[in-house]
Design a protein around this motif. Structure first.
Motif, PDB file in Angstrom:
ATOM      1  N   ASP A  15       0.493  -1.498   0.043  1.00  0.00           N
ATOM      2  CA  ASP A  15       0.438   0.059  -0.027  1.00  0.00           C
ATOM      3  C   ASP A  15       0.788   1.127   0.142  1.00  0.00           C
ATOM      4  O   ASP A  15       1.617   1.949   0.980  1.00  0.00           O
ATOM      5  CB  ASP A  15      -1.302   0.307   1.633  1.00  0.00           C
ATOM      6  CG  ASP A  15      -1.680   1.375   1.354  1.00  0.00           C
ATOM      7  OD1 ASP A  15      -2.115   1.657   0.307  1.00  0.00           O
ATOM      8  OD2 ASP A  15      -2.399   1.354   2.693  1.00  0.00           O
ATOM      9  N   LEU A  53       0.947   3.786  -1.021  1.00  0.00           N
ATOM     10  CA  LEU A  53       0.561   5.692  -0.760  1.00  0.00           C
ATOM     11  C   LEU A  53      -0.673   5.131   0.394  1.00  0.00           C
ATOM     12  O   LEU A  53      -2.147   4.537  -0.482  1.00  0.00           O
ATOM     13  CB  LEU A  53      -0.465   6.233  -1.885  1.00  0.00           C
ATOM     14  CG  LEU A  53       0.654   6.545  -2.670  1.00  0.00           C
ATOM     15  CD1 LEU A  53       0.003   7.450  -3.909  1.00  0.00           C
ATOM     16  CD2 LEU A  53       1.773   7.608  -2.294  1.00  0.00           C
ATOM     17  N   ARG A  54      -0.640   4.878   2.075  1.00  0.00           N
ATOM     18  CA  ARG A  54       0.055   4.976   1.991  1.00  0.00           C
ATOM     19  C   ARG A  54       0.875   4.234   3.269  1.00  0.00           C
ATOM     20  O   ARG A  54       1.925   4.074   3.969  1.00  0.00           O
ATOM     21  CB  ARG A  54       0.573   6.286   2.982  1.00  0.00           C
ATOM     22  CG  ARG A  54       0.351   7.929   1.673  1.00  0.00           C
ATOM     23  CD  ARG A  54       0.221   8.934   3.011  1.00  0.00           C
ATOM     24  NE  ARG A  54      -1.347   8.573   3.307  1.00  0.00           N
ATOM     25  CZ  ARG A  54      -1.750  10.172   4.115  1.00  0.00           C
ATOM     26  NH1 ARG A  54      -1.052  11.606   4.366  1.00  0.00           N
ATOM     27  NH2 ARG A  54      -2.516  10.406   4.805  1.00  0.00           N
ATOM     28  N   GLY A  95      -8.067   9.330   3.859  1.00  0.00           N
ATOM     29  CA  GLY A  95      -7.221   9.981   3.903  1.00  0.00           C
ATOM     30  C   GLY A  95      -6.798  11.132   4.647  1.00  0.00           C
ATOM     31  O   GLY A  95      -5.473  10.795   4.940  1.00  0.00           O
ATOM     32  N   THR A 100      -7.612   3.003   5.385  1.00  0.00           N
ATOM     33  CA  THR A 100      -9.118   2.624   4.764  1.00  0.00           C
ATOM     34  C   THR A 100      -9.010   0.900   4.167  1.00  0.00           C
ATOM     35  O   THR A 100     -10.304   0.180   4.419  1.00  0.00           O
ATOM     36  CB  THR A 100      -8.798   3.320   3.390  1.00  0.00           C
ATOM     37  OG1 THR A 100      -9.176   5.294   4.500  1.00  0.00           O
ATOM     38  CG2 THR A 100     -10.065   3.391   3.444  1.00  0.00           C
ATOM     39  N   ASN A 101      -7.902   0.786   3.072  1.00  0.00           N
ATOM     40  CA  ASN A 101      -7.600  -0.002   3.006  1.00  0.00           C
ATOM     41  C   ASN A 101      -6.021  -1.108   2.863  1.00  0.00           C
ATOM     42  O   ASN A 101      -6.804  -2.342   3.150  1.00  0.00           O
ATOM     43  CB  ASN A 101      -6.906   0.172   0.847  1.00  0.00           C
ATOM     44  CG  ASN A 101      -7.961   0.867   0.997  1.00  0.00           C
ATOM     45  OD1 ASN A 101      -9.581   0.017   0.887  1.00  0.00           O
ATOM     46  ND2 ASN A 101      -7.817   2.302   0.511  1.00  0.00           N
ATOM     47  N   GLY A 102      -5.158  -0.767   3.820  1.00  0.00           N
ATOM     48  CA  GLY A 102      -3.896  -1.094   3.696  1.00  0.00           C
ATOM     49  C   GLY A 102      -3.709  -2.139   4.753  1.00  0.00           C
ATOM     50  O   GLY A 102      -3.291  -3.263   5.037  1.00  0.00           O
TER      51      GLY A 102
HETATM   52  O1  3SL Z   1      -5.665   3.033   2.297  1.00  0.00           O
HETATM   53  C1  3SL Z   1      -5.209   3.145   3.538  1.00  0.00           C
HETATM   54  O2  3SL Z   1      -5.052   2.113   3.692  1.00  0.00           O
HETATM   55  C2  3SL Z   1      -4.617   4.428   3.144  1.00  0.00           C
HETATM   56  O3  3SL Z   1      -2.990   3.472   2.793  1.00  0.00           O
HETATM   57  C3  3SL Z   1      -5.002   5.647   2.802  1.00  0.00           C
HETATM   58  S1  3SL Z   1      -4.048   6.851   3.076  1.00  0.00           S
HETATM   59  O4  3SL Z   1      -2.770   7.248   2.307  1.00  0.00           O
HETATM   60  O5  3SL Z   1      -3.712   7.304   4.129  1.00  0.00           O
HETATM   61  O6  3SL Z   1      -5.052   7.625   2.823  1.00  0.00           O
END
Ligand code: 3SL
Length: 241
Positions: free
Chosen positions: A25, A27-28, A73, A103-105
């Motif tokens: 992931d 970002l980030r 974010g 959110t995703n990582g």
């Molecule tokens: O989605 C995630 O897990 C983040 O890494 C998203 S963010 O880059 O922190 O917005």
């Protein structure tokens, strides 16, 4: 070694487990995890659920813990940190455990946590991850992109391609031998096209644009650097790296 790339955690087969799962992931979240460990953080414990994070971290001495939370974010209210790797300096994280939910990582990490080896990779620690793969030679390797809410992301795919490209460059393995699925060939092609302008690619990426709208220009710049940290985030117990 056979390498499979999955653009999102949802695309991974549910009836199989690889010998080694690498979560990306860029970002980030995985850039942040690599930075925390390189800055002397005691460990990183990842949660998909915020309430669970709060409950587990309550049992940790306050001076030895940090809570990091991101949704859409932005930093989660009440947490010490959001998900900016630039906040994770040795002064802030040294000797502390980072309890993190993004959110995703962190969801992607949870998806593969039963694999015998789980790594977190980003561009910044790509070389160390590749060195591990070449030394350990796991038979079946999955690179799992975190994507954004179930959809493809350019930045995770280019990082997967950067890992595959480097494995090929440093071994006798041919692309046909290495590639377990078509995604591997297309990720290598994406990396080959953009390797000298990764920041430029991030500006095209939908999540890159989302972060730019949140004034995270410096985060993009930092995460676009390849091979700057010699750190291997490896799972010690489910969810803990
Ligand atoms: O989605 C995630 O897990 C983040 O890494 C998203 S963010 O880059 O922190 O917005």
């Amino acid at each position: 070694m056979k390498l499979f790339i999955y653009h999102t955690p949802e695309l991974t087969p549910t009836d199989k487990t690889p010998d080694c799962a690498i979560v990306v992931d860029v970002l980030r979240a995985t850039s942040t995890i690599a930075t925390v460990l390189a800055s002397g953080g005691e460990a990183v414990q990842a949660f998909s659920n915020l309430d669970q994070l709060i409950a587990v971290s309550e049992n940790w001495p306050p001076e030895k813990r940090l809570r990091a939370g991101e949704r859409g974010g932005a930093k989660v209210t009440g947490f010490e940190l959001g998900n900016s790797p630039l906040d994770c300096t040795p002064e802030v994280v040294k000797g502390r455990r980072l309890f993190i939910s993004t959110t995703n990582g962190t969801r992607a990490l949870q998806r593969v946590q039963d694999s015998p080896i789980v790594l977190a990779a980003a561009l910044i620690n790509r070389a160390t991850v590749v060195k591990f793969l070449l030394e350990k030679q796991p038979e079946i390797v999955w690179i799992v992109g975190s994507g954004w809410e179930g959809s493809f992301s350019l930045e995770d795919t280019v990082c997967a391609g950067a890992i595959a490209h480097s494995v090929l460059a440093q071994s006798q393995i041919s692309p046909a031998e290495l590639a377990g699925n078509d995604e591997v060939i297309s990720a290598i092609a994406l990396y080959a096209q953009w390797q000298n302008d990764l920041l430029g690619l991030f500006h095209h990426a939908s999540h890159g644009q989302r972060l730019l709208r949140l004034e995270s220009h410096e985060d993009l710049r930092y995460c676009a650097q390849a091979d700057i940290l010699d750190v291997l985030p490896i799972q010690q117990e489910p969810g803990v790296l």
